[in-house]
Each structure stands twice: as structure tokens, then as C-alpha cells.
Design an enzyme around this catalytic site. Structure first.
Site, PDB file in Angstrom:
ATOM      1  N   ASP A  16       0.865  -1.194   0.000  1.00 21.68           N
ATOM      2  CA  ASP A  16       0.000   0.000   0.000  1.00 21.68           C
ATOM      3  C   ASP A  16       0.897   1.239   0.000  1.00 21.68           C
ATOM      4  OD1 ASP A  16      -2.458   1.525   0.183  1.00 21.68           O
ATOM      5  OD2 ASP A  16      -1.928   1.935   2.261  1.00 21.68           O
ATOM      6  N   SER A  17       0.292   2.368  -0.326  1.00 23.49           N
ATOM      7  CA  SER A  17       1.038   3.627  -0.278  1.00 23.49           C
ATOM      8  C   SER A  17       1.445   3.975   1.154  1.00 23.49           C
ATOM      9  CB  SER A  17       0.173   4.754  -0.842  1.00 23.49           C
ATOM     10  OG  SER A  17      -0.973   4.911  -0.033  1.00 23.49           O
ATOM     11  N   CYS A  79      -4.267  -1.496  -2.151  1.00 27.12           N
ATOM     12  CA  CYS A  79      -4.418  -0.064  -2.383  1.00 27.12           C
ATOM     13  C   CYS A  79      -5.314   0.088  -3.605  1.00 27.12           C
ATOM     14  CB  CYS A  79      -3.031   0.535  -2.640  1.00 27.12           C
ATOM     15  SG  CYS A  79      -3.051   2.263  -3.141  1.00 27.12           S
ATOM     16  N   GLU A 164      -2.578   9.166   7.760  1.00 26.41           N
ATOM     17  CA  GLU A 164      -1.101   9.125   7.707  1.00 26.41           C
ATOM     18  C   GLU A 164      -0.478  10.051   8.756  1.00 26.41           C
ATOM     19  OE1 GLU A 164       1.110   7.251   5.766  1.00 26.41           O
ATOM     20  OE2 GLU A 164      -0.631   6.080   5.173  1.00 26.41           O
ATOM     21  N   CYS A 198     -11.110   2.822  -0.378  1.00 27.94           N
ATOM     22  CA  CYS A 198      -9.724   3.177  -0.078  1.00 27.94           C
ATOM     23  C   CYS A 198      -9.366   2.430   1.196  1.00 27.94           C
ATOM     24  CB  CYS A 198      -9.577   4.683   0.125  1.00 27.94           C
ATOM     25  SG  CYS A 198      -7.938   5.154   0.738  1.00 27.94           S
ATOM     26  N   HIS A 200      -7.321   2.946   3.456  1.00 20.35           N
ATOM     27  CA  HIS A 200      -7.099   3.762   4.652  1.00 20.35           C
ATOM     28  C   HIS A 200      -8.402   4.032   5.414  1.00 20.35           C
ATOM     29  CE1 HIS A 200      -3.182   4.729   2.899  1.00 20.35           C
ATOM     30  NE2 HIS A 200      -2.863   5.434   3.964  1.00 20.35           N
TER      31      HIS A 200
HETATM   32  N1  DGL Z   1      -4.858   3.214   0.578  1.00 17.68           N
HETATM   33  C1  DGL Z   1      -4.897   3.680  -0.742  1.00 17.68           C
HETATM   34  C2  DGL Z   1      -6.140   3.311  -1.497  1.00 17.68           C
HETATM   35  O1  DGL Z   1      -6.741   2.315  -1.164  1.00 17.68           O
HETATM   36  C3  DGL Z   1      -4.372   4.976  -1.140  1.00 17.68           C
HETATM   37  C4  DGL Z   1      -4.225   6.109  -0.438  1.00 17.68           C
HETATM   38  C5  DGL Z   1      -3.357   7.199  -0.999  1.00 17.68           C
HETATM   39  O2  DGL Z   1      -2.148   7.004  -0.946  1.00 17.68           O
HETATM   40  O3  DGL Z   1      -3.911   8.197  -1.446  1.00 17.68           O
HETATM   41  O4  DGL Z   1      -6.516   3.968  -2.420  1.00 17.68           O
END
Ligand code: DGL
Length: 280
Positions: A16-17, A79, A164, A198, A200
Site C-alpha cells: 500500500d502507499s 491499495c 497518515e 480506499c 485507509h
Molecule cells: N490506501 C490507498 C487506497 O486504497 C491509497 C491512499 C493514498 O495514498 O492516497 O486507495
């Protein structure tokens, strides 16, 4: 991608990012506890959601290459942004050159497959990053399986930075969470199901539940991705036999180890040790 990759079996890679993929890893480890995993968060370059197609593709390609070099034969892009913007290009352009026997899977398809059984009104909302919403991946994938479902999307670009930067529980988070939910619901009052598109966003779940209108089902991805992976490994014994099973997890980040281990330990509710790696 490089040609001289390890051939012996190795862990499953989860990328993931940043921290978001931990919500997927957690469910995968609960569903498939016997396997080994490497989690890689590109925290130094997060968020991906506001970046261009080319940049997300390049960053994701570098991460997949690193996980292959570390011994993974199977990598999950935990992600949505990377799944929307890089997965197909990696599968079509890069895998045939690096090792056609390795596999990279995303999180959008397994999420979309469950939607037909959940929505009764056939009106679904998607909250996701700007990149995922602009890619139209959710409406495109949903319509392939369920052409009768109306899909509305809303980008929530402030939500990933809240996670984050450890601001998920702060009072300031309420404003942005409420705003995106209200904007989504104002697009279609018949929405009865909202996908958190997402990885996150489940880390903001308590506040999302607080502001989501009553009666709307909130769909998080972890359990769907985990059961889809279990099913995939059962259907592909040739991949399964390349995944080691000693119940270990290695955590890697492109940012400082202590920052990652502090936040990740809270999200996972366990103490972890972390390695810092470089992708460039
Ligand atoms: N967790 C990521 C997603 O599912 C990305 C978040 C990001 O880096 O903007 O899209």
C-alpha cells in the site's frame, strides 16, 4: 523489471502507499494465518490518491519489483489507487518480462463482487481517493457484473492525510468526514450501500459511522479481499505451493522505522518491528 529473481517459495507481498493496506493485511492474516507475509508501505511518498497515472504506475511498479526481489511470487496491491491505475499495466506490460509465473492481484474486483447481494435499492455510493474516483474503476467494474446498479462516487482527498498524520481521532477530522459523506449522499438519495474504496478509510470507521445516515450499509474491503485470496489460492495450487507457511510477517516502510512501528502497532494492536527500505 529484473530477470534474476529468487525462484524458491517466499512470503505473500502486501503493498500500500502507507498504512491503509494494514486493514487488508489484518483480515488476510486472520483468514490465512499459516502463510508468511511481507507488508510494504510507501509512507515516504504517500498519498498516491492525488498523483497522476504515470507516477502511481511507476511507484507501484517499483514496489512490486522490490517485493519480487524479496522473494514474493504473489503480491496483493492492498491499495485501490494502485489497483485502479497500475494493476492492469503491470499485469500486461511488466509481468511477461519479469516472470510470467508471478502474480499481482488488486482489491477492486473482490470488493465489487459482493455488492450485488448487499444493495437492495440498486443505488451504490463509493468514497475513495481522487485517483480512484477519476479512473471510474468502480462504476466500470460494478457494471460488468451488475449493469442495473447506479453508482455515484465522491473523492475524499483529505481522509488519507488524516490517517497518515495520526489525526484520525482528532476533532478536525469530523469536518472532512462529514463533508464528503454529505456530498456523496446529496448526489443520490436512494443510495443504500456505501463502499469505502480506499484501504485507509476503515481506520476512520468510527467517525464515518457517526456521520453516515442511518440505514446505509458501509462496506469495508478486508474480509472480501481475504476470502477472495483464500479462494484464489485453492484454485491455483501452482501459486499456493510457491507461498511459504511459517506464520511470519515482515513489515517494511520507505519512511522512518519508528514512525511506522508506532502507528502500525496501534492499527494492528500488536508490537511489530520494521525495516526501512528504498524503492528508488
Ligand atoms: N490506501 C490507498 C487506497 O486504497 C491509497 C491512499 C493514498 O495514498 O492516497 O486507495
Amino acid at each position: 523489471m529484473k530477470q534474476d529473481l529468487p525462484t524458491i517459495p517466499g512470503p505473500i507481498g502486501v503493498f500500500d502507499s502507507g498504512y491503509g493496506g494494514l486493514t487488508i493485511l489484518k483480515q488476510i492474516r486472520e483468514t490465512l494465518p499459516e502463510y508468511d507475509y511481507i507488508y510494504l508501505g510507501d509512507n515516504a511518498r504517500t498519498p498516491y490518491g492525488t498523483r497522476s497515472f504515470e507516477v502511481v504506475y511507476e511507484f507501484t511498479r517499483q514496489a512490486v519489483e522490490k517485493l519480487f526481489e524479496m522473494g514474493c511470487h504473489l503480491v496483493i496491491l492492498a491499495c485501490n489507487t494502485a489497483s485502479a491505475k497500475a494493476l492492469r499495466s503491470i499485469q500486461i506490460n511488466d509481468l511477461p518480462c519479469s516472470d510470467p509465473a508471478r502474480r499481482v492481484l488488486g482489491v477492486i474486483r473482490p470488493t465489487v463482487e459482493c455488492i450485488g447481494e448487499i444493495t437492495k435499492s440498486r443505488h451504490v455510493g463509493v468514497l475513495a481517493t481522487t485517483g480512484t474516483i477519476k479512473s471510474d474503476s468502480y462504476p466500470l467494474e460494478i457494471h460488468k457484473l451488475f449493469p442495473d446498479i447506479t453508482v455515484s462516487g465522491e473523492a475524499s482527498p483529505m481522509w488519507v492525510p488524516l490517517v497518515e498524520n495520526n489525526e484520525a481521532e482528532s476533532a478536525g477530522a469530523d469536518y472532512f468526514i462529514r463533508k464528503s459523506i454529505d456530498q456523496l449522499i446529496s448526489k443520490d438519495s436512494l443510495i443504500d450501500t456505501v463502499i469505502l474504496g480506499c484501504t485507509h478509510y476503515p481506520l476512520l470507521l468510527s467517525k464515518i459511522e457517526q456521520y453516515m445516515p442511518e440505514g446505509i450499509k458501509i462496506v469495508t474491503q478486508g474480509n472480501y479481499v481475504a476470502s477472495s485470496l483464500k479462494n484464489y489460492l485453492q484454485r491455483h495450487p501452482e501459486i499456493d505451493e510457491k507461498c511459504t507457511k511459517c506464520k511470519s510477517t515482515i513489515f517494511c516502510t520507505t519512511e522512518a522505522e519508528d514512525k511506522f512501528s508506532e502507528s502500525a502497532s496501534i492499527f494492528l494492536n500488536e508490537n511489530i518491528s520494521v525495516q526501512r527500505i528504498s524503492l528508488e
